[in-house]
Design a protein around this motif. Structure first.
Motif, PDB file in Angstrom:
ATOM      1  N   GLY A  66       0.837  -1.190   0.000  1.00 15.06           N
ATOM      2  CA  GLY A  66       0.000   0.000   0.000  1.00 15.06           C
ATOM      3  C   GLY A  66       0.869   1.236   0.000  1.00 15.06           C
ATOM      4  O   GLY A  66       2.021   1.203  -0.462  1.00 15.06           O
ATOM      5  N   GLU A  67       0.324   2.323   0.523  1.00 16.33           N
ATOM      6  CA  GLU A  67       1.096   3.557   0.615  1.00 16.33           C
ATOM      7  C   GLU A  67       0.596   4.381   1.776  1.00 16.33           C
ATOM      8  O   GLU A  67      -0.555   4.241   2.223  1.00 16.33           O
ATOM      9  CB  GLU A  67       1.026   4.372  -0.674  1.00 16.33           C
ATOM     10  N   ILE A  68       1.480   5.236   2.274  1.00 11.68           N
ATOM     11  CA  ILE A  68       1.119   6.188   3.311  1.00 11.68           C
ATOM     12  C   ILE A  68       1.365   7.585   2.754  1.00 11.68           C
ATOM     13  O   ILE A  68       2.367   7.828   2.075  1.00 11.68           O
ATOM     14  CB  ILE A  68       1.906   5.951   4.619  1.00 11.68           C
ATOM     15  N   GLY A  74       2.190  16.314   2.051  1.00  9.39           N
ATOM     16  CA  GLY A  74       1.752  15.725   0.790  1.00  9.39           C
ATOM     17  C   GLY A  74       2.629  14.610   0.245  1.00  9.39           C
ATOM     18  O   GLY A  74       2.335  14.061  -0.812  1.00  9.39           O
ATOM     19  N   LYS A  75       3.699  14.254   0.934  1.00  3.74           N
ATOM     20  CA  LYS A  75       4.591  13.198   0.437  1.00  3.74           C
ATOM     21  C   LYS A  75       3.933  11.831   0.537  1.00  3.74           C
ATOM     22  O   LYS A  75       3.247  11.525   1.512  1.00  3.74           O
ATOM     23  CB  LYS A  75       5.905  13.188   1.212  1.00  3.74           C
ATOM     24  N   LEU A  76       4.171  11.021  -0.500  1.00  5.06           N
ATOM     25  CA  LEU A  76       3.683   9.646  -0.557  1.00  5.06           C
ATOM     26  C   LEU A  76       4.864   8.689  -0.383  1.00  5.06           C
ATOM     27  O   LEU A  76       5.931   8.917  -0.962  1.00  5.06           O
ATOM     28  CB  LEU A  76       3.023   9.358  -1.910  1.00  5.06           C
ATOM     29  N   GLU A  91       2.427  13.104  12.805  1.00  2.51           N
ATOM     30  CA  GLU A  91       1.928  13.483  11.483  1.00  2.51           C
ATOM     31  C   GLU A  91       0.519  12.922  11.219  1.00  2.51           C
ATOM     32  O   GLU A  91       0.265  11.740  11.439  1.00  2.51           O
ATOM     33  CB  GLU A  91       2.867  12.957  10.386  1.00  2.51           C
ATOM     34  N   LYS A  92      -0.351  13.791  10.736  1.00  2.94           N
ATOM     35  CA  LYS A  92      -1.642  13.334  10.228  1.00  2.94           C
ATOM     36  C   LYS A  92      -1.339  12.614   8.916  1.00  2.94           C
ATOM     37  O   LYS A  92      -0.578  13.110   8.091  1.00  2.94           O
ATOM     38  CB  LYS A  92      -2.579  14.524  10.005  1.00  2.94           C
TER      39      LYS A  92
END
Length: 131
Positions: A66-68, A74-76, A91-92
Motif C-alpha cells: 500500500g502507501e502512506i 503531501g509526500k507519498l 503526522e496526520k
C-alpha cells in the motif's frame, strides 16, 4: 513474563474489528510495559486517515502492499513487506491498502484498548482513568 498467542486474542476484548482494519492487541497499558503492541490488518482497497496527536506510533509491515501519505506535506511513501514507518512528529496521515496489509504497531504512550478514533482520526489524550 507475558506470553500470548494470536489465537487467544482473536475474538477476545483485545480484538477490535473496524470496517477498514482489525487490530489484535498483544500488549496494552494494563501490562505495564510502557508501550502497546498491536497486530493489525488493513483491508485491501481501503483508505483510512489517522492523526495520533497524543501518541507516537511505529509500524512495521510484514505482509501486503500500500502507501502512506503524509498529510502535513503531501509526500507519498510506498509500503510493502519489510517497510517501517514511524510517526515521530504526530503526522496526520492517510493509509491506502492495495492488498491486505499486516502491520505490527507500537504505540507510546501505550493504548488501553478502549480508544476509538475521533472524527480527525485521533485517539483521545491519555489519562489515568483510561485503564
Amino acid at each position: 513474563m507475558i506470553v500470548r498467542s494470536l489465537e487467544e486474542i482473536k475474538g477476545s476484548n483485545d480484538h477490535v474489528d473496524d470496517k477498514n482494519w482489525e487490530s489484535r492487541r498483544f500488549l496494552l497499558k494494563k501490562d505495564g510495559m510502557g508501550f502497546s503492541l498491536h497486530d493489525t490488518i488493513i483491508r485491501a482497497g481501503t483508505e483510512s486517515t489517522f492523526w495520533y496527536k497524543y501518541h507516537q506510533e511505529a509500524v512495521y509491515c510484514i505482509e501486503g502492499e500500500g502507501e502512506i501519505e503524509d498529510l502535513t506535506n503531501g509526500k507519498l511513501y510506498p509500503i510493502q513487506a519489510g517497510t517501517m514507518y514511524a510517526l515521530d512528529g504526530h503526522e496526520k496521515h492517510r493509509l491506502r491498502a492495495k492488498t491486505d496489509m499486516r502491520m505490527v504497531c507500537v504505540f507510546n504512550p501505550p493504548c488501553t484498548g478502549r480508544e476509538t478514533h475521533d472524527e480527525e482520526g485521533a485517539y483521545p489524550l491519555p489519562s489515568e482513568e483510561m485503564v
